[in-house]
Design a protein around this motif. Structure first.
Motif, PDB file in Angstrom:
ATOM      1  N   ASN A 178       0.949  -1.032   0.022  1.00  0.00           N
ATOM      2  CA  ASN A 178      -0.013   0.027   0.143  1.00  0.00           C
ATOM      3  C   ASN A 178       0.956   1.258   0.098  1.00  0.00           C
ATOM      4  O   ASN A 178       0.917   1.956   1.097  1.00  0.00           O
ATOM      5  CB  ASN A 178      -0.990  -0.110   1.099  1.00  0.00           C
ATOM      6  N   PRO A 179       1.402   1.717  -1.226  1.00  0.00           N
ATOM      7  CA  PRO A 179       2.124   2.877  -1.272  1.00  0.00           C
ATOM      8  C   PRO A 179       1.806   4.178  -0.641  1.00  0.00           C
ATOM      9  O   PRO A 179       2.153   5.058  -0.562  1.00  0.00           O
ATOM     10  CB  PRO A 179       2.650   3.013  -2.863  1.00  0.00           C
ATOM     11  N   ASN A 180       0.285   4.173  -0.843  1.00  0.00           N
ATOM     12  CA  ASN A 180      -0.364   5.284  -0.238  1.00  0.00           C
ATOM     13  C   ASN A 180      -0.363   5.488   1.234  1.00  0.00           C
ATOM     14  O   ASN A 180      -0.958   6.519   1.768  1.00  0.00           O
ATOM     15  CB  ASN A 180      -2.058   5.408  -0.768  1.00  0.00           C
ATOM     16  N   PHE A 181      -0.036   4.373   1.766  1.00  0.00           N
ATOM     17  CA  PHE A 181      -0.073   4.489   3.462  1.00  0.00           C
ATOM     18  C   PHE A 181       0.918   5.264   4.133  1.00  0.00           C
ATOM     19  O   PHE A 181       0.481   6.089   4.834  1.00  0.00           O
ATOM     20  CB  PHE A 181       0.219   3.082   4.018  1.00  0.00           C
ATOM     21  N   LEU A 182       1.927   5.484   3.574  1.00  0.00           N
ATOM     22  CA  LEU A 182       2.654   6.629   4.234  1.00  0.00           C
ATOM     23  C   LEU A 182       3.314   7.271   2.841  1.00  0.00           C
ATOM     24  O   LEU A 182       4.156   6.846   1.989  1.00  0.00           O
ATOM     25  CB  LEU A 182       3.995   5.898   4.787  1.00  0.00           C
ATOM     26  N   VAL A 183       3.107   8.726   3.149  1.00  0.00           N
ATOM     27  CA  VAL A 183       3.712   9.623   2.102  1.00  0.00           C
ATOM     28  C   VAL A 183       4.177  11.060   2.535  1.00  0.00           C
ATOM     29  O   VAL A 183       3.814  11.035   3.813  1.00  0.00           O
ATOM     30  CB  VAL A 183       2.169   9.904   0.971  1.00  0.00           C
ATOM     31  N   PRO A 184       4.928  11.807   1.754  1.00  0.00           N
ATOM     32  CA  PRO A 184       5.443  11.376   0.837  1.00  0.00           C
ATOM     33  C   PRO A 184       6.517  10.077   0.621  1.00  0.00           C
ATOM     34  O   PRO A 184       6.847   9.616   1.656  1.00  0.00           O
ATOM     35  CB  PRO A 184       6.252  12.583  -0.016  1.00  0.00           C
ATOM     36  N   ALA A 185       6.711   9.512  -0.618  1.00  0.00           N
ATOM     37  CA  ALA A 185       7.376   8.166  -0.764  1.00  0.00           C
ATOM     38  C   ALA A 185       8.773   8.094   0.118  1.00  0.00           C
ATOM     39  O   ALA A 185       9.103   7.078   0.640  1.00  0.00           O
ATOM     40  CB  ALA A 185       7.699   7.805  -1.942  1.00  0.00           C
ATOM     41  N   SER A 186       9.409   9.524   0.076  1.00  0.00           N
ATOM     42  CA  SER A 186      10.894   9.584   0.880  1.00  0.00           C
ATOM     43  C   SER A 186      10.372   8.962   2.359  1.00  0.00           C
ATOM     44  O   SER A 186      11.560   8.573   2.966  1.00  0.00           O
ATOM     45  CB  SER A 186      11.239  11.076   0.736  1.00  0.00           C
ATOM     46  N   ARG A 187       9.434   9.292   2.944  1.00  0.00           N
ATOM     47  CA  ARG A 187       9.264   8.988   4.451  1.00  0.00           C
ATOM     48  C   ARG A 187       9.290   7.279   4.496  1.00  0.00           C
ATOM     49  O   ARG A 187       9.730   6.861   5.489  1.00  0.00           O
ATOM     50  CB  ARG A 187       7.917   9.476   4.697  1.00  0.00           C
ATOM     51  N   VAL A 188       8.849   6.659   3.225  1.00  0.00           N
ATOM     52  CA  VAL A 188       8.783   5.197   3.705  1.00  0.00           C
ATOM     53  C   VAL A 188      10.367   4.872   3.849  1.00  0.00           C
ATOM     54  O   VAL A 188      10.773   3.665   4.615  1.00  0.00           O
ATOM     55  CB  VAL A 188       8.314   4.334   2.291  1.00  0.00           C
ATOM     56  N   ASN A 189      11.221   5.511   2.723  1.00  0.00           N
ATOM     57  CA  ASN A 189      12.789   4.920   2.784  1.00  0.00           C
ATOM     58  C   ASN A 189      13.287   5.268   4.016  1.00  0.00           C
ATOM     59  O   ASN A 189      14.096   4.681   4.872  1.00  0.00           O
ATOM     60  CB  ASN A 189      13.546   5.760   1.643  1.00  0.00           C
ATOM     61  N   GLU A 190      12.793   6.560   4.636  1.00  0.00           N
ATOM     62  CA  GLU A 190      13.357   6.776   6.171  1.00  0.00           C
ATOM     63  C   GLU A 190      13.118   5.900   7.018  1.00  0.00           C
ATOM     64  O   GLU A 190      13.857   5.354   7.931  1.00  0.00           O
ATOM     65  CB  GLU A 190      12.821   8.191   6.361  1.00  0.00           C
TER      66      GLU A 190
END
Ligand code: MSP
Length: 527
Positions: A178-190
């Motif tokens: 669910n790529p919409n769960f955490l946005v912007p996408a850079s936060r997922v990498n963090e």
């Protein structure tokens, strides 16, 4: 009202100090999003509040020589006044010292314990009091808190742990599926690089040495860790596990939790893990916004600015009106990224957007209606090609604005509405009603141009209402619009025929930047 529900939350604030312009950032952005949804006819629940337990508050109250509740009541009065002045339209203001909230937190903790998700052990590590965060030795940077750079203290005590490690794979899976769960996408990498890839450890969820908190029901030596207490507000505010849980049934799961980037990990790791442990649906989205930075990149939250500038929103609002603060925060900092505050940037934005565009269009068109038709708006239909083009462009910009807003891009949405104002000015410039007016046979065409220009202006102001509620309401009221509705399906259908306009004071007077800068400098120096 449509059936679309929309539940949006700000973080709940530590009332450790009077709130700053930085704190206003999240709240103003959320308010703008909430208002926009309401204006689209959605059923909105907008939650904000205060995070009142924990070591940090206890320490400050002690330093001030008062008990916690007296300290809190005073500062919360100021917080609520600030939100009122900024026109924050929250549906509920929750305090974690509210007894209803405390009852829900206790029940949540009990359920987790009964389900075997919480167990007792011993914690040994570091604790950052201002961030209320546990850290291991390896996570510290130069021996200090990696989030705020301040000193940490030793924490060595018996406590309860939540089995966070158990959820590592589920969280990884959540981000991937669910790529919409955490946005912007850079936060997922963090989250992946800084936490999940390091391996999640179980989380200490109670404190023995901290007394200012909710005592664990089955162990009165322990109080519940302030972040578990705080995160639960998103459920307790809806009456979860209480006698009346109708709001919970209606609004949960949250559509979006908007939070600053430094607290994303609590919302994107700990919070979903707790919800999974409770078998509850997860929020649809966590939006991790950037920071408003001061004095070349410093965050108000952790450091005091060295350069003397007026950063108190109360002062800015009293001099330049509440919408000036909203204009700067929404318009000048791209939502999701960091952006600097400077006094000069604030004043330039006021002149460039509020005085030159938003305020000026209304004065300009009113002036023309008064001059060319004694103030009376009259529908006329002497159409020309430029009218159809105007309508097409406005329609496109309106759709763009709505689309940006629904995708949480308020800065871009704001820019689209300002482009409608530019379109309107351009249309008037091209059609030159002042030239047409010289020949009385053009009367109907003059009225057509003014009518179309006013329709365009109202399209812009109804969209802008969520961004600049105070000033747009003043204008819209003059057209008999008390309740703003954004009509998604059509344009130019404002009923304004036969309304008479009168001369008005300018909504935003153009500022003399040099003069304002020197006056603000004096205020800053005296503080
Ligand atoms: N109490 C916790 C949140 C618990 S939510 C379950 C907390 N409170 S806070 O008062 O420290 O911060 C509240 C919000 O203000 C955070 O989203 C934080 O990022 C935001 N800001 C504070 N200073 C800020 C800036 N300078 N710029 C943008 N937002 C920042 O954390």
């Amino acid at each position: 009202m449509t059936n679309t529900k929309f539940y949006i939350t700000t973080p709940i604030y530590y009332p450790s100090n009077k709130l700053t312009l930085g704190n206003c950032y999240t709240t103003v952005l959320c308010d703008c999003i909430a208002r926009f949804h309401r204006n689209l006819g959605h059923d909105v629940f907008f939650l904000t509040g205060t995070d009142e337990h924990g070591q940090k508050i206890a320490k400050i109250a002690l330093e001030n020589g008062v008990n916690e509740m007296d300290y809190l009541n005073e500062i919360i009065k100021d917080t609520k006044n600030l939100w009122k002045d900024l026109n924050i339209s929250y549906d509920k203001f929750i305090r974690t010292t509210d007894s209803e909230h405390e009852k829900t937190v206790l029940k949540i903790f009990d359920i987790l314990y009964q389900k075997g998700e919480i167990y007792k052990s011993t914690y040994q590590g570091k604790y950052c009091i201002p961030c209320e965060s546990f850290w291991s030795e390896e996570q510290l940077i130069d021996g200090k808190c990696p989030d705020c750079g301040r000193e940490v203290v030793e924490a060595n005590e018996d406590c309860y742990f939540f089995k966070l490690s158990k959820y590592e794979d589920a969280l990884r899976n959540l981000y991937t599926t669910n790529p919409n769960f955490l946005v912007p996408a850079s936060r997922v990498n963090e989250m992946l690089n800084n936490f999940l890839n390091q391996g999640l450890k179980d989380l200490c969820v109670s404190r023995k040495t901290v007394k200012w908190g909710i005592p664990v029901s089955f162990d009165n030596e322990q109080t519940i860790y302030v972040w578990i207490d705080a995160l639960s507000n998103y459920l307790s505010a809806l009456g979860y596990l209480s006698e009346d849980d109708s709001k919970f049934k209606k609004y949960w799961p949250a559509d979006v939790h908007v939070v600053g980037k430094e607290i994303v990990r609590f919302h994107a790791i700990i919070w979903p893990a707790i919800l999974m442990a409770l078998d509850l649906p997860l929020p649809k989205q966590i939006f991790g916004h950037g920071w408003l930075t001061f004095d070349n990149g410093k965050l108000s939250k952790s450091k005091k600015t060295e350069k003397k500038e007026v950063i108190d929103p109360r002062v800015l609002m009293s001099r330049y009106k509440s919408d000036s603060v909203r204009n700067f925060l929404i318009g000048e900092i791209s939502f999701g990224q960091d952006g600097p505050y400077t006094q000069e940037g604030f004043l330039n934005s006021y002149n460039g957007i509020l005085a030159n565009k938003v305020g000026n269009l209304f004065s300009r068109l009113t002036g023309m209606v008064i001059k060319y038709n004694d103030g009376l708006i009259q529908y006329a239909n002497v159409e020309q090609a430029s009218d159809a083009l105007l309508k097409d462009n406005v329609k496109l910009l309106k759709e763009q604005c709505i689309d940006y807003m629904l995708n949480l891009k308020p800065t871009l949405a704001y820019k689209s509405t300002l482009k409608i104002i530019d379109e309107c000015n351009q249309y008037v410039d091209n059609n030159k009603p002042w030239e047409l007016f010289k020949d009385s046979t053009n009367k109907e065409r003059v009225n057509t141009v003014l009518y179309n220009a006013l329709q365009t202006m109202l399209e812009a102001y109804t969209l802008l209402n969520a961004f600049l509620p105070e000033s747009t309401a003043t204008i819209l009221n003059k057209f008999g619009i008390d309740k703003v509705e954004i009509n998604k399906d059509s344009i130019f259908d404002f009923e304004i025929n036969n309304i008479t306009l009168e001369k008005n004071e300018a909504l935003f007077v153009r500022l003399d930047i040099a003069k304002e800068m020197s006056e603000l400098q004096e205020i800053a120096n005296n503080n």
